[in-house]
Design a protein around this motif. Structure first.
Motif, mmCIF file in Angstrom:
data_model
loop_
_atom_site.group_PDB
_atom_site.id
_atom_site.type_symbol
_atom_site.label_atom_id
_atom_site.label_comp_id
_atom_site.label_asym_id
_atom_site.label_seq_id
_atom_site.Cartn_x
_atom_site.Cartn_y
_atom_site.Cartn_z
ATOM 1 N N TRP A 1 13.353 16.163 3.819
ATOM 2 C CA TRP A 1 14.567 16.883 4.194
ATOM 3 C C TRP A 1 15.796 15.993 4.043
ATOM 4 N N THR A 2 16.918 16.627 3.708
ATOM 5 C CA THR A 2 18.204 15.952 3.761
ATOM 6 C C THR A 2 18.834 16.219 5.129
ATOM 7 N N GLN A 3 19.813 15.425 5.485
ATOM 8 C CA GLN A 3 20.549 15.672 6.729
ATOM 9 C C GLN A 3 21.229 17.039 6.674
ATOM 10 N N GLU A 4 21.699 17.424 5.490
ATOM 11 C CA GLU A 4 22.344 18.726 5.338
ATOM 12 C C GLU A 4 21.360 19.863 5.608
ATOM 13 N N THR A 5 20.115 19.702 5.134
ATOM 14 C CA THR A 5 19.096 20.718 5.408
ATOM 15 C C THR A 5 18.861 20.853 6.900
ATOM 16 N N ALA A 6 18.698 19.720 7.575
ATOM 17 C CA ALA A 6 18.459 19.751 9.017
ATOM 18 C C ALA A 6 19.610 20.430 9.757
ATOM 19 N N ALA A 7 20.844 20.096 9.365
ATOM 20 C CA ALA A 7 22.010 20.704 10.016
ATOM 21 C C ALA A 7 22.048 22.206 9.789
ATOM 22 N N SER A 8 21.690 22.665 8.585
ATOM 23 C CA SER A 8 21.693 24.102 8.290
ATOM 24 C C SER A 8 20.632 24.835 9.094
ATOM 25 N N VAL A 9 19.458 24.223 9.220
ATOM 26 C CA VAL A 9 18.391 24.848 10.007
ATOM 27 C C VAL A 9 18.782 24.909 11.473
ATOM 28 N N GLU A 10 19.405 23.862 11.972
ATOM 29 C CA GLU A 10 19.876 23.890 13.361
ATOM 30 C C GLU A 10 20.882 25.021 13.562
ATOM 31 N N THR A 11 21.756 25.231 12.591
ATOM 32 C CA THR A 11 22.727 26.332 12.677
ATOM 33 C C THR A 11 22.021 27.681 12.694
ATOM 34 N N LEU A 12 20.986 27.846 11.860
ATOM 35 C CA LEU A 12 20.219 29.095 11.852
ATOM 36 C C LEU A 12 19.621 29.383 13.229
ATOM 37 N N LEU A 13 19.056 28.362 13.841
ATOM 38 C CA LEU A 13 18.425 28.540 15.156
ATOM 39 C C LEU A 13 19.475 28.788 16.244
ATOM 40 N N THR A 14 20.570 28.065 16.170
ATOM 41 C CA THR A 14 21.640 28.249 17.156
ATOM 42 C C THR A 14 22.239 29.647 17.055
ATOM 43 N N ASP A 15 22.462 30.110 15.835
ATOM 44 C CA ASP A 15 23.019 31.453 15.633
ATOM 45 C C ASP A 15 22.068 32.536 16.136
ATOM 46 N N ASN B 1 10.803 11.220 -13.537
ATOM 47 C CA ASN B 1 11.833 12.236 -13.778
ATOM 48 C C ASN B 1 12.201 12.877 -12.438
ATOM 49 N N PRO B 2 12.924 12.160 -11.587
ATOM 50 C CA PRO B 2 13.167 12.652 -10.234
ATOM 51 C C PRO B 2 14.050 13.884 -10.192
ATOM 52 N N THR B 3 13.704 14.796 -9.275
ATOM 53 C CA THR B 3 14.547 15.941 -8.964
ATOM 54 C C THR B 3 15.079 15.731 -7.554
ATOM 55 N N ALA B 4 16.383 15.672 -7.386
ATOM 56 C CA ALA B 4 16.974 15.341 -6.094
ATOM 57 C C ALA B 4 16.672 16.417 -5.063
ATOM 58 N N ASN B 5 16.379 15.979 -3.837
ATOM 59 C CA ASN B 5 16.242 16.921 -2.733
ATOM 60 C C ASN B 5 17.546 17.696 -2.567
ATOM 61 N N PHE B 6 17.437 18.983 -2.255
ATOM 62 C CA PHE B 6 18.637 19.764 -1.984
ATOM 63 C C PHE B 6 18.367 20.688 -0.817
ATOM 64 N N ASN B 7 19.414 21.251 -0.294
ATOM 65 C CA ASN B 7 19.336 22.095 0.889
ATOM 66 C C ASN B 7 18.753 23.461 0.518
ATOM 67 N N GLY C 1 17.705 28.843 4.618
ATOM 68 C CA GLY C 1 18.208 30.208 4.547
ATOM 69 C C GLY C 1 18.222 30.742 3.132
ATOM 70 N N SER C 2 19.311 31.372 2.746
ATOM 71 C CA SER C 2 19.411 32.026 1.439
ATOM 72 C C SER C 2 19.591 31.048 0.285
ATOM 73 N N ARG C 3 19.766 29.762 0.556
ATOM 74 C CA ARG C 3 19.969 28.794 -0.514
ATOM 75 C C ARG C 3 18.752 28.703 -1.427
ATOM 76 N N LEU C 4 17.549 28.803 -0.857
ATOM 77 C CA LEU C 4 16.347 28.810 -1.688
ATOM 78 C C LEU C 4 16.350 30.005 -2.634
ATOM 79 N N ASP C 5 16.748 31.175 -2.143
ATOM 80 C CA ASP C 5 16.796 32.370 -2.982
ATOM 81 C C ASP C 5 17.763 32.193 -4.141
ATOM 82 N N ALA C 6 18.927 31.620 -3.855
ATOM 83 C CA ALA C 6 19.913 31.415 -4.914
ATOM 84 C C ALA C 6 19.366 30.483 -5.984
#
Length: 411
Positions: A192-206, A386-392, A395-400
């Motif tokens: 996980w990235t810090q951004e991913t963790a922050a987004s998941v925390e927002t999902l739970l808080t909301d 051939n690294p692929t960078a972790n990304f957030n 939520g809907s980011r995976l769908d996009a």
């Protein structure tokens, strides 16, 4: 010879997982080993970098590697993990003296609130007694200490999971349950990235939940100690399951599982949390996939399961989840498999029914047929080509991401 890696770079070892998670705490790790465990970091491409090679291997003799700044007892600048710096003579004399010296040097610099001890490969072979060392550390210093049965032979998820469980055993005690509260278990800095963790925390808080503690990412010991007060644990990565099961057994805290990546997985997780809020703590049984596999998703189990749910929403039904790392049987569907070597992956990937593979691109040389390939970030790879960078993916980011990658691909 199943574990002989000829094409695919091996994944991070359990000791490197142990190191990564201890680095997010106010505690200290101590590995009984001659190796130097230097801080492991990742750049924006997802490539790992460190001052040397860890995971039970000494960095001596590796050209182009910066040597660590060390104090007595193997303390490395910028790390919360020290090593005992054992040598050949310790095969005869034992490593206890070196372990205690490493603890004293490390504690003097780090002021840890707890200590976890693990075996390096060398110490595991000469039967060092780390359980006794942990007792001595706790008795002499008053700092809670516990040994963890790691030796560099398993993968990083196993190491993180064992470290989190040991932290729970050291730090947790009975608390009055606080309704509407959760702990986030397994959100580790490898996957996980810090951004991913922050987004998941927002999902739970909301969704009306208050987060008491985060096990795997940066967190204070005080918050970890209060974790048994949570109404429910949210296990977002395979590495959080050991701790979740321990807390359920010892403190009666129920848990729900799933990475909230993609709309389908997010809705499923939030629905499970609402059931717990309403008094139903039973785990939902996954639906079995049908037919011969058309899609293989290879990676950390919970992330791969979320991708499978998103694919199902797009009409892909025959999806199998594979992993070279730890997998929990309760989270598997028929056909899912924990891979033990390159040959097993090659057999799965070259099945005539397979049309799409979502996996680390470093696995592609083993595939001899024409298939569609989507590169999946793999933070657990020790030396990605051939690294692929972790990304957030929250939520809907995976769908996009999937919609872009699958553009023009017909079910």
């Amino acid at each position: 010879m199943k574990r002989l890696w000829k094409v695919i770079p091996p994944c991070l070892s359990d000791l490197l997982g142990f190191q990564m998670v201890l680095g997010e705490t106010e505690g200290m790790g101590l590995i009984d080993d001659p190796s130097r465990y230097k801080p492991l970091r990742r750049d924006q491409t997802g490539r790992s970098s460190r001052g040397g090679r860890g995971g039970g291997r000494s960095d001596r003799g590796f050209r182009g590697q910066e040597r660590s700044r060390r104090g007595s007892g193997g303390v490395t600048a910028g790390s919360r993990v020290v090593h005992s710096d054992i040598r050949n003579e310790d095969i005869i004399t034992g490593t206890e003296r070196k372990v205690m010296a490493a603890f004293e040097a490390g504690a003097g610099q780090l002021s840890p609130t707890f200590v976890l001890l693990a075996y390096g490969p060398s110490a595991s072979m000469i039967s060092s007694d780390l359980e006794y060392a942990a007792e001595q550390i706790q008795e002499q210093s008053g700092i809670p200490a516990l040994s963890v049965k790691l030796d560099g032979e398993k993968d990083y998820l196993y190491g993180i999971g064992c470290a989190l469980e040991a932290m729970g055993k050291l730090l947790l005690s009975e608390r009055r349950i606080l309704p509407g509260t959760v702990n986030l278990l397994g959100a580790n800095p490898v996957d996980w990235t810090q951004e991913t963790a922050a987004s998941v925390e927002t999902l739970l808080t909301d969704a009306g939940w208050h987060i008491l503690s985060r096990w795997g990412m940066k967190e204070t010991t005080e918050n970890l100690r209060n974790a048994a007060a949570a109404q429910v644990n949210v296990v977002v990565n395979e590495s959080g399951l050991r701790l979740a099961k321990y807390m359920q057994q010892e403190f009666g805290v129920p848990y729900v599982t799933g990475a909230p990546f993609g709309q389908a997985a997010t809705e499923k997780l939030l629905a499970a949390l609402e059931r717990v809020r309403n008094g139903d703590s039973s785990l939902e049984q996954p639906e079995a996939a049908q037919g011969e596999p058309e899609v293989l998703v290879v990676g950390e189990q919970f992330t791969a399961n979320a991708i499978r749910l998103a694919l199902a929403d797009r009409g892909w039904e025959a999806v199998r989840v594979l992993s070279f790392c730890e997998m929990d049987r309760g989270e598997m569907l028929p056909g899912d498999k924990k891979l033990t070597g390159e040959d097993e992956f090659a057999a799965q990937a070259n099945a005539p029914s397979v049309r799409l593979i979502i996996a680390d691109r470093d696995y592609s040389p083993l595939v001899k047929q024409e298939v569609r390939w989507i590169g999946l970030p793999n933070g657990g790879s020790l030396s990605p080509v051939n690294p692929t960078a972790n990304f957030n993916m929250a939520g809907s980011r995976l769908d996009a991401w999937l919609d872009v990658e699958l553009k023009g691909e017909k079910v």
